[in-house]
Design a protein around this motif. Structure first.
Motif, PDB file in Angstrom:
ATOM      1  N   ASN A 113       0.860  -1.177   0.000  1.00  0.00           N
ATOM      2  CA  ASN A 113       0.000   0.000   0.000  1.00  0.00           C
ATOM      3  C   ASN A 113       0.902   1.235   0.000  1.00  0.00           C
ATOM      4  O   ASN A 113       1.588   1.470   1.001  1.00  0.00           O
ATOM      5  N   PRO A 114       0.950   1.972  -1.128  1.00  0.00           N
ATOM      6  CA  PRO A 114       0.157   1.882  -2.353  1.00  0.00           C
ATOM      7  C   PRO A 114       0.461   0.601  -3.146  1.00  0.00           C
ATOM      8  O   PRO A 114       1.467  -0.056  -2.910  1.00  0.00           O
ATOM      9  N   PHE A 115      -0.438   0.275  -4.118  1.00  0.00           N
ATOM     10  CA  PHE A 115      -0.242  -0.928  -4.915  1.00  0.00           C
ATOM     11  C   PHE A 115      -0.577  -0.642  -6.370  1.00  0.00           C
ATOM     12  O   PHE A 115      -1.213   0.356  -6.703  1.00  0.00           O
ATOM     13  N   ASN A 116      -0.109  -1.562  -7.225  1.00  0.00           N
ATOM     14  CA  ASN A 116      -0.332  -1.402  -8.650  1.00  0.00           C
ATOM     15  C   ASN A 116      -1.275  -2.481  -9.184  1.00  0.00           C
ATOM     16  O   ASN A 116      -2.409  -2.207  -9.559  1.00  0.00           O
ATOM     17  N   GLN A 117      -0.834  -3.717  -9.180  1.00  0.00           N
ATOM     18  CA  GLN A 117      -1.644  -4.787  -9.770  1.00  0.00           C
ATOM     19  C   GLN A 117      -2.546  -5.485  -8.760  1.00  0.00           C
ATOM     20  O   GLN A 117      -3.648  -5.916  -9.105  1.00  0.00           O
TER      21      GLN A 117
ATOM     22  N   GLN B 131      -6.939 -13.657   4.800  1.00  0.00           N
ATOM     23  CA  GLN B 131      -6.413 -12.738   3.808  1.00  0.00           C
ATOM     24  C   GLN B 131      -6.998 -13.067   2.445  1.00  0.00           C
ATOM     25  O   GLN B 131      -7.321 -14.222   2.155  1.00  0.00           O
ATOM     26  N   LEU B 132      -7.149 -12.034   1.621  1.00  0.00           N
ATOM     27  CA  LEU B 132      -7.652 -12.224   0.272  1.00  0.00           C
ATOM     28  C   LEU B 132      -7.080 -11.132  -0.615  1.00  0.00           C
ATOM     29  O   LEU B 132      -6.583 -10.106  -0.137  1.00  0.00           O
ATOM     30  N   LYS B 133      -7.153 -11.358  -1.912  1.00  0.00           N
ATOM     31  CA  LYS B 133      -6.545 -10.455  -2.880  1.00  0.00           C
ATOM     32  C   LYS B 133      -7.598  -9.543  -3.501  1.00  0.00           C
ATOM     33  O   LYS B 133      -8.710  -9.968  -3.800  1.00  0.00           O
ATOM     34  N   TRP B 134      -7.216  -8.263  -3.659  1.00  0.00           N
ATOM     35  CA  TRP B 134      -8.024  -7.350  -4.465  1.00  0.00           C
ATOM     36  C   TRP B 134      -7.162  -6.862  -5.612  1.00  0.00           C
ATOM     37  O   TRP B 134      -6.054  -6.370  -5.415  1.00  0.00           O
ATOM     38  N   ASP B 135      -7.661  -7.034  -6.838  1.00  0.00           N
ATOM     39  CA  ASP B 135      -6.889  -6.732  -8.033  1.00  0.00           C
ATOM     40  C   ASP B 135      -7.128  -5.334  -8.587  1.00  0.00           C
ATOM     41  O   ASP B 135      -6.748  -5.027  -9.727  1.00  0.00           O
ATOM     42  N   GLY B 136      -7.785  -4.469  -7.811  1.00  0.00           N
ATOM     43  CA  GLY B 136      -8.006  -3.105  -8.259  1.00  0.00           C
ATOM     44  C   GLY B 136      -9.143  -2.958  -9.251  1.00  0.00           C
ATOM     45  O   GLY B 136      -9.269  -1.908  -9.902  1.00  0.00           O
TER      46      GLY B 136
ATOM     47  N   THR C 153      -6.554   5.423 -10.905  1.00  0.00           N
ATOM     48  CA  THR C 153      -5.647   5.764  -9.810  1.00  0.00           C
ATOM     49  C   THR C 153      -6.372   6.622  -8.777  1.00  0.00           C
ATOM     50  O   THR C 153      -7.131   7.530  -9.123  1.00  0.00           O
ATOM     51  N   GLY C 154      -6.147   6.316  -7.521  1.00  0.00           N
ATOM     52  CA  GLY C 154      -6.767   7.109  -6.474  1.00  0.00           C
ATOM     53  C   GLY C 154      -6.834   6.373  -5.152  1.00  0.00           C
ATOM     54  O   GLY C 154      -6.342   5.241  -5.017  1.00  0.00           O
TER      55      GLY C 154
ATOM     56  N   THR D 275     -17.252  -2.336  12.980  1.00  0.00           N
ATOM     57  CA  THR D 275     -16.866  -1.998  11.606  1.00  0.00           C
ATOM     58  C   THR D 275     -15.495  -1.351  11.640  1.00  0.00           C
ATOM     59  O   THR D 275     -15.236  -0.448  12.452  1.00  0.00           O
ATOM     60  N   LEU D 276     -14.602  -1.816  10.778  1.00  0.00           N
ATOM     61  CA  LEU D 276     -13.271  -1.239  10.651  1.00  0.00           C
ATOM     62  C   LEU D 276     -13.064  -0.787   9.212  1.00  0.00           C
ATOM     63  O   LEU D 276     -13.435  -1.494   8.266  1.00  0.00           O
ATOM     64  N   SER D 277     -12.462   0.393   9.045  1.00  0.00           N
ATOM     65  CA  SER D 277     -12.185   0.915   7.705  1.00  0.00           C
ATOM     66  C   SER D 277     -10.737   1.361   7.613  1.00  0.00           C
ATOM     67  O   SER D 277     -10.203   1.937   8.553  1.00  0.00           O
ATOM     68  N   LYS D 278     -10.114   1.081   6.476  1.00  0.00           N
ATOM     69  CA  LYS D 278      -8.760   1.520   6.207  1.00  0.00           C
ATOM     70  C   LYS D 278      -8.695   2.036   4.778  1.00  0.00           C
ATOM     71  O   LYS D 278      -9.550   1.706   3.946  1.00  0.00           O
ATOM     72  N   MET D 279      -7.663   2.827   4.491  1.00  0.00           N
ATOM     73  CA  MET D 279      -7.528   3.417   3.159  1.00  0.00           C
ATOM     74  C   MET D 279      -6.318   2.821   2.442  1.00  0.00           C
ATOM     75  O   MET D 279      -5.282   2.543   3.057  1.00  0.00           O
ATOM     76  N   CYS D 280      -6.465   2.600   1.169  1.00  0.00           N
ATOM     77  CA  CYS D 280      -5.344   2.153   0.333  1.00  0.00           C
ATOM     78  C   CYS D 280      -5.292   3.038  -0.917  1.00  0.00           C
ATOM     79  O   CYS D 280      -6.257   3.734  -1.245  1.00  0.00           O
ATOM     80  N   PHE D 281      -4.162   2.988  -1.625  1.00  0.00           N
ATOM     81  CA  PHE D 281      -3.981   3.853  -2.784  1.00  0.00           C
ATOM     82  C   PHE D 281      -3.605   3.002  -3.978  1.00  0.00           C
ATOM     83  O   PHE D 281      -2.613   2.260  -3.957  1.00  0.00           O
ATOM     84  N   LEU D 282      -4.414   3.115  -5.039  1.00  0.00           N
ATOM     85  CA  LEU D 282      -4.196   2.360  -6.285  1.00  0.00           C
ATOM     86  C   LEU D 282      -3.452   3.246  -7.273  1.00  0.00           C
ATOM     87  O   LEU D 282      -3.856   4.390  -7.538  1.00  0.00           O
ATOM     88  N   ILE D 283      -2.356   2.724  -7.810  1.00  0.00           N
ATOM     89  CA  ILE D 283      -1.559   3.445  -8.803  1.00  0.00           C
ATOM     90  C   ILE D 283      -1.577   2.651 -10.107  1.00  0.00           C
ATOM     91  O   ILE D 283      -1.182   1.478 -10.129  1.00  0.00           O
TER      92      ILE D 283
END
Length: 362
Positions: A280-284, A325-330, A340-341, A353-361
């Motif tokens: 995080n950030p991530f691309n693929q 754990q699991l994968k998110w491919d954007g 991107t964002g 409820t838990l929330s976190k932020m990630c950044f897709l590039i």
């Protein structure tokens, strides 16, 4: 067996040194258990470290390995610190014929300026008294008083020669990442070695990721996740190794304080609900990891910054207590690659409820 135990102790010692530097304001532990994970939810004791605080400035740290049916003392260290919590003496002892025998003895001369540590010289105590030092560390700071660089140098007899350095990078008031670099005397240049990426939540260290430079890019090695008790003290550190494109649980260090008996926690996982993602950030792709402390219905969704749900990863599924754990491919639910964002991933159970932020590039 001896080689394996030595490896265990080395890992524990490196981790404890790191924790001392990063979390010096934390309460002092009396015992830290080193446990291995067998992927069935069971933890097995491997080693432990005990701490005897002789005074505010002296500590005996003893390392043990678990050799059924009992603990075996492997080594111990006597450390002395000054009033700034920086080391002035280090003695490593090994058991020999029933007695502790010194095998390493270092002394340190610390120099301060306006309360800041500027230089640490290291050497044999007898030689230091004559002004002879083996190596030194030189500290640099920014205008805000934060460490920007620590340079390790070797005494060549005629001058101080650069060997390595740690370069600090910040995000706000918190450390973002630290690069470890080696000095190449032939080309008079610095080359990357390792990098540690820090993640803070409300000023508290949440995770530390270790990466190694392979000549072209940073390669993940290990991830440390920090869990805290209600009083803010460290409860345990979960250690994961990078395997086949994802982090897998390997071991943990369980902290005990105040002379209380050690809870060895032979089974079970941290009694808490956690949520994180790496990289995080991530691309693929990014790996979203969460833990729950009971068997519950779970939903995991991804939202854009406008609050619109773009991807449903888990919808009301029963998940067992423990780590997942699991994968998110954007991509969104339609299979389209998102722009991107910043994106918010949210874990929901019946009671929290838990929330976190990630950044897709892209």
């Amino acid at each position: 067996m001896k080689k394996e135990l030595h490896s265990i102790v080395t890992v524990g010692f490196i981790l404890l040194v790191l924790m001392t530097k990063m979390l010096s304001a934390q309460p002092k532990p009396t015992v830290i258990m080193n446990q291995a994970y067998d992927y069935t939810g069971e933890w097995y004791k491997v080693g432990k470290t005990t701490f005897d605080y002789l005074s505010n400035n002296q500590t005996i740290q003893t390392e043990y390995g678990w050799i059924p049916p009992d603990w075996k003392a492997l080594n111990r260290t006597l450390t002395t610190i000054d009033d700034h919590d920086n080391m002035t003496e280090f003695i490593l002892e090994m058991p020999e014929d029933g007695e502790w025998t010194p095998v390493v003895h270092w002394a340190y001369a610390n120099t301060y300026q306006n309360g800041r540590l500027m230089e640490v010289k290291q050497g044999d105590p007898a030689l230091i008294q004559m002004g002879l030092f083996t190596s030194r560390k030189v500290y640099a700071y920014n205008a805000d008083g934060k460490i920007t660089q620590i340079t390790q140098q070797l005494n060549t007899g005629s001058a101080w020669a650069d060997i390595s350095r740690s370069v600090y990078h910040y995000q706000g008031n918190d450390i973002d990442y630290i690069t470890e670099e080696d000095y190449d005397g032939s080309s008079t240049s610095w080359t990357y070695n390792q990098k540690s990426v820090h993640t803070f939540t409300s000023g508290t260290l949440f995770s530390l990721e270790e990466l190694e430079w392979d000549g072209d890019d940073w390669v993940p090695i290990e991830l440390h996740e920090y869990y805290y008790s209600a009083d803010g003290s460290i409860d345990n550190i979960l250690v994961k190794d990078w395997q086949d494109g994802a982090y897998e649980i390997q071991r943990r260090f369980v902290y005990s304080y105040g002379g209380t008996s050690v809870n060895e926690r032979s089974s079970g996982l941290p009694k808490t609900c956690t949520l994180s993602s790496y990289p995080n950030p991530f691309n693929q792709k990014t790996i979203i990891q969460f833990s729950i402390d009971a068997d519950v219905q779970v939903s995991l969704n991804v939202f854009n910054v406008m609050g619109k749900k773009v991807r449903s990863l888990v919808v009301g599924e029963l998940r067992l207590a423990g780590f997942h754990q699991l994968k998110w491919d954007g991509r969104n639910d339609a299979g389209q690659i998102l722009p991107t964002g910043s994106y918010i991933y949210r874990l929901s159970t019946p009671d929290r409820t838990l929330s976190k932020m990630c950044f897709l590039i892209k």
